[in-house]
Design an enzyme around this catalytic site. Structure first.
Site, PDB file in Angstrom:
ATOM      1  N   TYR A  45       0.850  -1.196   0.000  1.00 26.51           N
ATOM      2  CA  TYR A  45       0.000   0.000   0.000  1.00 26.51           C
ATOM      3  C   TYR A  45       0.883   1.241   0.000  1.00 26.51           C
ATOM      4  CZ  TYR A  45      -5.038  -0.003   0.127  1.00 26.51           C
ATOM      5  OH  TYR A  45      -6.352  -0.032  -0.242  1.00 26.51           O
ATOM      6  N   GLU A  47      -0.498   4.841  -0.601  1.00 26.82           N
ATOM      7  CA  GLU A  47      -1.280   6.059  -0.869  1.00 26.82           C
ATOM      8  C   GLU A  47      -0.390   7.288  -0.705  1.00 26.82           C
ATOM      9  OE1 GLU A  47      -4.428   5.657   1.918  1.00 26.82           O
ATOM     10  OE2 GLU A  47      -5.773   4.710   0.475  1.00 26.82           O
ATOM     11  N   ASP A 219      -5.840  14.163 -25.172  1.00 27.75           N
ATOM     12  CA  ASP A 219      -5.941  12.765 -24.735  1.00 27.75           C
ATOM     13  C   ASP A 219      -5.341  11.925 -25.864  1.00 27.75           C
ATOM     14  OD1 ASP A 219      -6.572  10.194 -24.152  1.00 27.75           O
ATOM     15  OD2 ASP A 219      -8.724  10.522 -23.871  1.00 27.75           O
ATOM     16  N   THR A 246      -3.357   6.428 -22.174  1.00 28.91           N
ATOM     17  CA  THR A 246      -3.264   5.082 -21.614  1.00 28.91           C
ATOM     18  C   THR A 246      -1.816   4.650 -21.809  1.00 28.91           C
ATOM     19  OG1 THR A 246      -3.833   4.158 -23.754  1.00 28.91           O
ATOM     20  CG2 THR A 246      -5.636   4.445 -22.188  1.00 28.91           C
ATOM     21  N   LYS A 249      -1.600   1.064 -25.105  1.00 27.93           N
ATOM     22  CA  LYS A 249      -1.920   1.017 -26.545  1.00 27.93           C
ATOM     23  C   LYS A 249      -0.600   1.088 -27.315  1.00 27.93           C
ATOM     24  CE  LYS A 249      -6.555   2.587 -25.519  1.00 27.93           C
ATOM     25  NZ  LYS A 249      -7.589   3.622 -25.621  1.00 27.93           N
ATOM     26  N   ARG A 255      -1.636  -2.241 -18.761  1.00 31.82           N
ATOM     27  CA  ARG A 255      -2.897  -1.487 -18.808  1.00 31.82           C
ATOM     28  C   ARG A 255      -2.861  -0.417 -17.730  1.00 31.82           C
ATOM     29  NH1 ARG A 255      -5.558  -4.258 -22.229  1.00 31.82           N
ATOM     30  NH2 ARG A 255      -7.124  -2.646 -22.313  1.00 31.82           N
TER      31      ARG A 255
HETATM   32  C1  LIG Z   1      -8.651   3.971 -24.792  1.00 31.95           C
HETATM   33  C2  LIG Z   1      -8.962   5.379 -24.551  1.00 31.95           C
HETATM   34  C3  LIG Z   1      -9.299   5.860 -23.268  1.00 31.95           C
HETATM   35  C4  LIG Z   1      -9.648   4.972 -22.111  1.00 31.95           C
HETATM   36  O1  LIG Z   1      -8.724   4.127 -21.636  1.00 31.95           O
HETATM   37  P1  LIG Z   1      -9.110   2.977 -20.616  1.00 31.95           P
HETATM   38  O2  LIG Z   1      -7.792   2.551 -20.079  1.00 31.95           O
HETATM   39  O3  LIG Z   1      -9.833   1.942 -21.394  1.00 31.95           O
HETATM   40  O4  LIG Z   1      -9.976   3.587 -19.561  1.00 31.95           O
HETATM   41  C5  LIG Z   1      -9.448   7.221 -23.098  1.00 31.95           C
HETATM   42  N1  LIG Z   1      -9.291   8.059 -24.134  1.00 31.95           N
HETATM   43  C6  LIG Z   1      -8.997   7.639 -25.368  1.00 31.95           C
HETATM   44  C7  LIG Z   1      -8.842   8.637 -26.460  1.00 31.95           C
HETATM   45  C8  LIG Z   1      -8.837   6.281 -25.625  1.00 31.95           C
HETATM   46  O5  LIG Z   1      -8.578   5.878 -26.873  1.00 31.95           O
END
Ligand SMILES: *Cc1c(COP(=O)(O)O)cnc(C)c1O
Length: 460
Positions: A45, A47, A219, A246, A249, A255
């Site tokens: 833990y 935090e 994002d 993320t 990807k 993840r």
């Molecule tokens: C995949 C994605 C997310 C979300 O990611 P998670 O890990 O699935 O919550 C947010 N924004 C964009 C643009 C994405 O492609």
């Protein structure tokens, strides 16, 4: 007795080895990333946030004397943080190096959590956030009515033009009409490179008009690996304050989520004034305790390993090859009669308008491709009449197959299979009828498997 869960993991390994992953948001991690993620760090833990700011470097060389002699700020709520602090610090420093950021928060459990934290850091309930609309290619977390954020904030969506590019005029007119607190550039089904500079100028204009600061947020969940590899511009270099992503990807880590920002980095214990220059601290407070509890240090360790990999020259080659492969795949598909949204691609992702190309919808095509071991997803196209349940397109991408070692030559083969499967769908017309074409599909399935097995999945 062995838990059946492990049999299922073995079965999933076989599926990953024998098929080809074309979902553009998936990838294969290295053995090292996997090892860090599956480690005993899950027992801890922690935090709060690590101290040791500026005392180590990204290779893990620490100024031990300074650490021993100085009373360093302690932002943790539990003891026993010696190793965890250093691991999280490495992840933060490497992320900052990779993305030219002043600050990184490596704790978000996912991309959705990262976005939630940024909205919470900057906005009050009812404030307006301007982002790409979902049908245009934006993400669920950018204001889909089914999300928590959409219940709290007022999302306004901008669209894309006929070429599939951001409709900058629409963006500008909404920025100047809607008084947004955040302008957000980000997407999950978009194949162009955004003009970050232009959006930054629009932000400045709107901020001037409304007389308050506007947070400029990107994002980059889908293309973060391309940015890290230097084959895609970095919004933080064009006046953006915050970039979320993320880590799983194109970036090819575990993840999880990540938030980078530009601004003053200071103690998260004291609540700063809500100003853009304080956004790093506001974000730290919005992640913990604002919207999460204890961080997943095993995942953060895996993030640190993945960022270390992304700093290597080999990662640049991988990123370049992703884009090359996507372009060649797009050309091959077009030569075979596929109509592509945006007439091709500038990144890792291809959107096929299957309805206009062949007359059937994305769902039957997804199913038939799955039967031959090619995994992708049906996807609505901008202004799709079929909606989310009968989408007219499929979305595919090259990150995972590039990690496996695929190059231009294999793209032609892949496009050929996709055409053969499309021809079968034209005849079958419905998903139920696909069973009648089992022999043809099995033949393609065997070819796919033979090629897949020549390109091993890392860590399997
Ligand atoms: C995949 C994605 C997310 C979300 O990611 P998670 O890990 O699935 O919550 C947010 N924004 C964009 C643009 C994405 O492609």
């Amino acid at each position: 007795m062995k838990d059946v869960v492990f049999d299922l993991i073995e079965s999933e390994k076989t599926r990953q080895k024998e098929g080809l992953e074309l979902i553009p948001s998936e990838n294969y991690v290295s053995a090292e990333v996997l090892k860090a993620m599956g480690s005993i760090l899950t027992n801890k833990y922690s935090e709060g946030y690590p101290s040791f700011e500026g005392i180590g470097n990204i290779d893990g060389e620490w100024d031990e004397k300074k650490i021993a002699e100085e009373i360093l700020p302690n932002y943790r709520y539990y003891g026993g943080q010696k190793n965890v602090d250093r691991i999280e610090r490495l992840a933060i420093d490497r992320a900052c190096r990779l993305f030219h950021a002043d600050h990184a928060n490596v704790q978000p459990h996912s991309g959705a959590q990262a976005n939630t934290a940024v909205y919470f850091a900057w906005c009050e309930p009812g404030d307006t956030i301007l982002g790409m609309s979902l049908p245009a290619g934006g993400h669920l977390t950018h204001g889909a009515p089914v999300t928590l954020s959409a219940h709290v904030y007022n999302f306004v969506g901008y669209g894309v033009d006929e070429d599939g590019d951001i409709d900058y005029e629409d963006l500008e007119s909404k920025a100047l009409a809607e008084d947004p607190k955040i302008i957000l550039v980000g997407y999950s089904a978009f194949m162009k490179v955004p003009d970050f500079k232009r959006v930054s100028e629009i932000r400045d204009k709107a901020a001037k008009k409304f007389g308050h600061e506007i947070l400029l947020m990107a994002d980059m969940a889908h293309v973060a690996g391309l940015i890290a590899g230097g084959v895609h511009p970095n919004p933080l270099d064009y006046g953006f304050d915050v970039m979320t992503t993320t880590t799983h990807k194109t970036l090819r880590g575990p993840r999880g989520g990540l938030i980078m920002s530009r601004g003053n980095v200071a103690s998260p214990l004291k609540k700063p004034e809500k100003k853009l220059e304080n956004i790093p601290i506001l974000i730290d407070r919005a992640v913990f305790p604002g919207s999460q509890g204890g961080p997943l240090e095993h995942v953060i360790a895996a993030k640190a390993v993945a960022f270390g990999e992304a700093l290597l020259p080999s990662f640049k080659k991988y990123a370049e090859q992703i884009v090359k492969n996507a372009k060649v795949l797009a050309e091959n598909l077009q030569a075979l009669g596929f109509i592509l949204q945006g007439n091709g691609t500038e990144n890792h992702l291809v959107l096929v308008d299957v309805k206009n190309s062949f007359g059937f919808d994305g769902k039957i095509y997804e199913k038939a491709l799955d039967m031959v071991g090619l995994t992708l997803n049906a996807n609505a196209l901008p202004y799709d009449k079929g909606g989310a349940f009968k989408p007219s397109g499929v979305r595919l991408g090259t990150p995972a197959i590039t990690t496996r070692g695929f190059s231009e030559k294999e793209m032609a083969v892949l496009a050929g299979w996709m055409k053969q499967v499309a021809d079968i769908c034209v005849e079958a017309k419905t998903e139920e009828n696909l069973a009648k074409f089992e022999k043809d599909l099995t033949k393609i399935r065997e070819e796919v498997m033979a090629l897949a097995l020549k390109f091993p999945v890392p860590a399997i």
